[in-house]
Design an enzyme around this catalytic site. Structure first.
Site, PDB file in Angstrom:
ATOM      1  CD  GLN A   1      -1.341   0.470   3.631  1.00  0.00           C
ATOM      2  OE1 GLN A   1      -2.537   0.482   3.398  1.00  0.00           O
ATOM      3  NE2 GLN A   1      -0.855   0.768   4.824  1.00  0.00           N
TER       4      GLN A   1
ATOM      5  NE  ARG B   1      -3.587   7.404   7.311  1.00  0.00           N
ATOM      6  CZ  ARG B   1      -4.560   8.267   7.593  1.00  0.00           C
ATOM      7  NH1 ARG B   1      -4.698   8.745   8.810  1.00  0.00           N
ATOM      8  NH2 ARG B   1      -5.412   8.659   6.661  1.00  0.00           N
TER       9      ARG B   1
ATOM     10  CG  ASP C   1      -8.921   3.227   1.643  1.00  0.00           C
ATOM     11  OD1 ASP C   1     -10.062   2.920   2.013  1.00  0.00           O
ATOM     12  OD2 ASP C   1      -7.950   3.321   2.429  1.00  0.00           O
TER      13      ASP C   1
ATOM     14  CD  GLU D   1     -15.213   6.066   3.242  1.00  0.00           C
ATOM     15  OE1 GLU D   1     -14.259   6.870   3.169  1.00  0.00           O
ATOM     16  OE2 GLU D   1     -15.082   4.852   3.049  1.00  0.00           O
TER      17      GLU D   1
ATOM     18  CG  ASP E   1     -10.276   1.076   7.871  1.00  0.00           C
ATOM     19  OD1 ASP E   1     -10.063   0.353   6.895  1.00  0.00           O
ATOM     20  OD2 ASP E   1     -10.107   2.303   7.864  1.00  0.00           O
TER      21      ASP E   1
ATOM     22  CG  HIS F   1      -4.659  -4.001   6.028  1.00  0.00           C
ATOM     23  ND1 HIS F   1      -3.632  -3.295   6.593  1.00  0.00           N
ATOM     24  CD2 HIS F   1      -5.324  -3.132   5.222  1.00  0.00           C
ATOM     25  CE1 HIS F   1      -3.668  -2.048   6.151  1.00  0.00           C
ATOM     26  NE2 HIS F   1      -4.681  -1.913   5.311  1.00  0.00           N
TER      27      HIS F   1
END
Ligand SMILES: *[C@@H]1O[C@H](CO)[C@@H](O)[C@H](O)[C@H]1NC(C)=O
Ligand SMILES: *[C@@H]1O[C@H](CO)[C@@H](O)[C@H](O)[C@H]1NC(C)=O
Ligand SMILES: *[C@@H]1O[C@H](CO)[C@@H](O)[C@H](O)[C@H]1NC(C)=O
Ligand SMILES: *[C@@H]1O[C@H](CO)[C@@H](O)[C@H](O)[C@H]1NC(C)=O
Ligand SMILES: *[C@@H]1O[C@H](CO)[C@@H](O)[C@H](O)[C@H]1NC(C)=O
Ligand SMILES: *[C@@H]1O[C@H](CO)[C@@H](O)[C@H](O)[C@H]1NC(C)=O
Ligand SMILES: *[C@@H]1O[C@H](CO)[C@@H](O)[C@H](O)[C@H]1NC(C)=O
Length: 704
Positions: free
Chosen positions: A307, A320, A424, A427, A491, A557
Site C-alpha cells: 500500500q 500512513r 480506498d 466518505e 477498517d 492487512h
C-alpha cells in the site's frame, strides 16, 4: 457474458410467471385504504395513522475525519390525515393527493403508484411522490410485527433491520460503546460512530413479504423500521421515487436485485485463486524478504500488496501512505523490474489509491493548477484534515478531472504492472465543498463514492484490463455496484467485538449481498489498533484467516500499527498455519469460480444468510453469523477466543462436517456442537453436493 446466455438463465430463473395486474385496493371506509402489490400490503392509510407526514427541520453535519455528527431538530411535523384517491386508472395506476385540512391547499403531497414492466421481478411498480410547501417527507409503507427487513447497504451490527433506524449518509466510524471508539471519542468527540454508521449505505431493502423497495433519493434520508406497523422512509427532499419488485420467494427477489444492477463480468481475475494476497510495506527489500519467508513456509501467495508504493508518512495514528500516486523510487528501488520478475513466478503485485492528494505532493499542485479539486467557498482548492495531514479531493463531477485521474490510474498503476489495488476512501466529502456540476452538496456527498467507482472503472475499461486487474473498494452508495466488482468491509478493530470486530465483517458481507453487491471480503485480522491498547493476537489473525478461506478473496492487512500486531510472518508457527489455509483456499478454486460466476449469472451473492435458502425455517431469520458460501457450503465462523467446540445450526437437509474423517451425515434442522480447534473453521457441505469429492480430497490433504 454473452447476452443471449444471460437472457436464457434469466428466463429459466424467473420461469412460470403468469403476469396479472399488480395493484389491488381495499377501501373499507371513507379516507381509509390499503393498496396491495401482488397481494402484499404496500400502503396502508387511515386518518389516525396516516401514510404521509411533511414538515421542517434544522440540520447540521459536522465533519471530523470522515465521521459526521448529524444534529437534527424537527420543529414541525404535519400529519396528512386526508387522502383523496383516484382509482380510475386501477389496476395499473393509482393516484392520491394527501393533505391536512388546516394547511390545505398550501401543503399537498401527490403520489402515483404505477405498474411497470420488468423481466427481473414477478411484478414491479414505482411510487412517485411530490411535495409542495415543504422539503421534509415521511412516507410510510405498511408493516406488522412479524415482518423482517434486510439490506440498507453494508450494515455491520444488525442484519435484520426491523426495530431500528438506518440513516443514509456515507461516513466512517462505528458503535460508540466499543472500548476502542470510546478512546477515539475522548480525543475527538463524535469521532466514534453508531451501529448504523457505514461506508456504504444504500436506500434499498427487502421484506419477508417478498418485495424489495429501492429508493432513488441521494440526499440525506433515514430508513426507519422502529415502528412495528410501519416501514418509514424519511427524506430531505420535495420528491421521492421508490421502485418496488416482487417475487415468489426471497431468493428470486435477491436474484432480481443483483441481476438488475450487475454489470460485472462473470469472473474475477484468475490470479486471485493462486493463493492469498499478502500485505507488506516498507520498501523493496522488506517486501522481497517477507515474500521469501512466506514462500519458504509454503504459503500460496497470489499477490504481494504494497500500500505504501507511493511513499509513507508517519502520523499519531500510525504509519500512513503518502497520497501522491506515483512510484516512490526511494522506498521501492527497482520495483519495475521486481514486478516483472515476480510475474514470471506467478506472483502479482498490488497497489493502493484513493480520491485524495496530499498537499505536499506534486500531483496536488498539478491538480490545483488545473482546477480539478473540490473547492472551498473562497474558490480555493479544499484542503481537508485527514488525521495529521491535509489533502485535496478530485472533483469527479468534472469530466476533465475524472479523465485526468483515470489517466493517472492507467499510467502509474496499470501500465506500471500492478494487477490489483485497494480503491480506498470516498466518505469524507464535507458539505461546504464545492463541485463543478453538482450544486447540491447534500447530494454530492452521497454521490462521490459512485463517481469515484466510475472513474476506476473508466481506467480499467480504457486500458482493457477489466478481467485482469482487480480493484477492491470501501465506500459506496446506490450505483456503485455498476462499477465495482469487489468490496471489502473496511477498517474493523483487531478484536472479536460484535460492533466492529470479526463478527461485523460477516454481517457486512451478508447485508451488502442482499443490497445488490454480491462480492466482498475483509481484512484478515482486522485493521484498527490504537495507542497499543488493542492489538491483534495470533489467534484472531488465524480465526479470521480460516473463515476467509470460504469467501471469494483471501487478503491480509498489517493494520495501522504493523509492529504492534501479530502478522502472518510474525512466527514460523503462524506461517505454517497460514500456509495450510492458503492452500485450502487455492484448492477450492473451481468452487470459488462457480460461486463467483453465479453472482452475475443468477444474481446469487457469494455469501448468503441461511434464510434465503430456507425461508420456511423461521429459526434462520435471526442467524447473522452463519452463512452459505455458494450453495453447498455452510460456514459458521468461530467468533470467540479460546474456543475448542462450536455450536452450529443446520437447516433441513443432510450435512457432512467438512473436517470429519468419518463423513457422518447430520440431518437438519438441528443444532449440533462440533470440534472447532484452531485451523478448522466449522464448515459443512451438502451430502449430495457434486463437489463432495473435491471437499473430501481437501479434507484428506489438510486434516492436520
Ligand atoms: C447543530 O444543530 C443542533 C440541533 O439543531 C444545534 O443545537 C447546534 O447548535 C447546531 N450547531 C451548529 C454548529 O450549527
Ligand atoms: C416516476 O418516476 C420515474 C423516475 O423518476 C419516472 O421514470 C416515471 O415516469 C415516473 N412515473 C410517473 C407516473 O410519474
Ligand atoms: C455496541 O457494541 C457493544 C459491544 O461491543 C454492544 O454491547 C452494544 O449493544 C452495541 N450498541 C449498539 C447500539 O449496537
Ligand atoms: C422513526 O420512527 C419512530 C416510531 O414511529 C419515531 O418515533 C421516530 O421519530 C422516527 N424517526 C425519525 C427520524 O423520523
Ligand atoms: C501452493 O503452494 C505449495 C507449496 O509451495 C505448492 O506445492 C503448490 O503447487 C501451490 N499451489 C498452487 C496452486 O500454486
Ligand atoms: C523459522 O524458519 C526459518 C526458515 O525455515 C528458519 O531459518 C528459522 O530458524 C526459523 N526460526 C525459528 C525461530 O525457528
Ligand atoms: C472431537 O475431538 C475429540 C478429541 O480430539 C475426539 O475424541 C472426538 O471424537 C471429536 N468429536 C467429533 C464429533 O469429531
Amino acid at each position: 457474458m454473452d447476452s443471449s446466455l444471460k437472457c436464457l438463465i434469466l428466463v429459466s430463473f424467473v420461469c412460470c410467471i403468469v403476469k396479472v395486474n399488480s395493484l389491488t385496493l381495499t377501501q373499507p371506509f371513507y379516507n381509509e385504504f390499503v393498496l396491495f402489490i401482488d397481494d402484499q400490503p404496500l400502503i396502508d392509510h387511515n386518518s389516525d395513522d396516516p401514510a404521509i407526514a411533511v414538515g421542517s427541520s434544522y440540520i447540521n453535519f459536522t465533519e471530523d475525519q470522515g465521521n459526521f455528527i448529524i444534529n437534527e431538530d424537527v420543529y414541525e411535523k404535519i400529519e396528512l390525515t386526508t387522502c383523496d384517491i383516484d382509482d380510475s386508472g386501477m389496476p395499473i395506476l393509482f393516484k392520491a393527493r394527501c393533505y391536512n385540512a388546516e394547511y390545505s391547499p398550501e401543503i399537498t403531497v401527490d403520489f402515483v403508484v404505477e405498474e411497470k414492466d420488468s423481466n427481473l421481478f414477478r411484478k414491479s411498480a414505482s411510487i412517485n411522490v411530490s411535495l409542495s410547501g415543504r422539503e421534509r417527507l415521511w412516507f410510510r409503507l405498511a408493516s406488522d410485527s412479524n415482518e423482517k427487513i434486510y439490506g440498507a447497504g453494508e450494515q455491520f451490527t444488525y442484519l435484520n433491520l426491523k426495530g431500528r433506524e438506518f440513516p443514509m449518509w456515507i461516513r466512517v466510524g462505528r458503535n460508540l460503546s466499543s472500548p476502542l471508539t470510546q478512546i477515539v471519542e475522548t480525543g475527538s468527540p463524535g469521532a466514534g460512530g453508531d451501529y448504523h454508521t457505514t461506508y456504504y449505505p444504500a436506500p434499498i431493502f427487502l421484506s419477508t413479504w417478498n418485495y424489495v423497495v429501492s429508493g432513488e433519493q441521494k440526499r440525506y434520508s433515514i430508513l426507519n423500521f422502529t415502528s412495528p406497523t410501519r416501514k418509514e422512509i424519511y427524506v430531505h427532499d420535495n420528491q421521492l421515487t421508490l421502485n418496488i419488485g416482487t417475487a415468489a420467494n426471497l431468493m428470486e427477489l435477491v436474484g432480481g436485485i443483483n441481476l438488475d444492477v450487475s454489470q460485472i463480468p462473470p469472473s474475477l481475475p484468475e490470479w486471485i485463486y493462486n493463493g492469498a494476497i499478502i500485505a507488506v510495506q516498507g520498501g523493496t527489500q522488506n517486501m522481497l524478504d517477507k515474500l521469501q519467508q512466506c514462500l519458504d513456509h509454503g504459503v500460496n501467495v497470489s499477490a504481494i500488496w504494497i500500500q505504501d508504493w507511493a511513499g509513507k508518512i508517519v502520523t499519531s495514528f500510525g504509519y500512513r501512505v503518502f497520497w501522491n500516486w506515483r512510484w516512490n523510487e526511494e522506498l521501492y528501488p527497482g520495483l519495475d523490474v521486481v514486478i516483472t520478475n515476480l510475474a514470471q513466478q506467478g506472483i502479482q503485485v498490488a497497489a493502493y489509491i484513493n480520491p485524495h492528494l496530499n498537499v505536499e505532493g506534486d500531483l496536488f499542485l498539478e491538480a490545483d493548477i488545473l482546477g480539478y479539486l473540490l473547492k472551498n467557498n473562497r474558490g480555493e482548492s479544499y484542503r481537508q484534515d485527514f488525521g495529521g495531514f491535509l489533502a485535496g479531493t478530485i472533483d469527479f463531477s468534472n469530466p476533465l478531472a475524472k479523465q485526468w485521474y483515470a489517466d493517472l490510474i492507467k499510467k502509474n498503476i496499470i501500465e506500471f504492472g500492478f494487477k490489483g489495488f485497494m480503491s480506498d476512501f470516498g466518505e469524507y466529502t464535507p458539505i461546504d465543498a464545492v463541485s463543478v456540476s453538482t450544486p447540491d452538496p447534500y447530494e454530492f456527498h452521497n454521490l462521490l463514492p459512485v463517481l469515484w467507482a466510475s472513474t476506476v472503472r473508466l481506467a480499467l475499461e480504457q486500458s482493457g484490463t477489466f478481467n485482469s486487474v482487480l480493484p477492491w473498494a470501501r465506500s459506496g452508495f446506490t450505483g456503485a455496484q455498476y462499477f465495482h466488482s469487489m468490496m471489502w468491509a473496511g477498517d474493523q478493530n483487531v478484536d472479536w467485538s460484535q460492533s466492529d470486530g470479526l463478527p461485523s465483517s460477516i454481517v457486512a458481507a451478508l447485508s451488502l449481498g442482499l443490497s445488490g453487491f454480491g462480492l466482498s471480503h475483509s481484512d484478515i485480522g482486522g485493521y484498527t489498533t490504537l495507542n497499543g491498547i488493542l492489538t491483534r493476537s495470533q489467534e484472531l489473525l488465524l480465526r479470521w484467516a480460516e473463515y476467509s478461506v470460504f469467501t471469494p478473496l483471501m487478503r491480509t492487512h498489517e493494520g495501522n500499527k504493523p509492529e504492534l500486531n501479530h502478522q502472518v510472518y510474525s512466527t514460523n508457527e503462524t506461517l505454517k498455519s497460514f500456509a495450510r489455509l492458503s492452500a485450502i483456499y487455492t484448492s477450492l478454486a473451481p468452487y470459488h469460480q462457480e460461486v463467483v460466476a453465479q453472482v452475475s449469472t443468477l444474481g446469487i451473492p457469494a455469501m448468503t444468510p441461511l434464510f434465503l435458502h430456507y425461508p420456511e425455517d423461521l429459526n434462520t431469520f435471526e442467524i447473522q453469523y452463519e452463512f452459505l458460501y455458494g450453495s453447498d457450503l455452510l460456514v459458521a465462523p468461530v467468533l470467540e477466543p479460546s474456543t475448542v467446540i462450536w455450536e452450529v445450526y443446520l437447516p433441513s437437509g443432510r450435512w457432512i462436517h467438512f473436517w470429519d474423517d468419518d463423513q457422518q451425515v447430520f440431518e437438519g434442522p438441528t443444532s449440533i456442537t462440533i470440534n472447532a480447534t484452531l485451523g478448522k473453521t466449522p464448515v459443512f457441505f451438502r451430502a449430495d453436493s457434486k463437489w463432495a469429492p473435491l471437499f473430501s480430497d481437501i479434507r484428506n490433504r489438510f486434516n492436520i
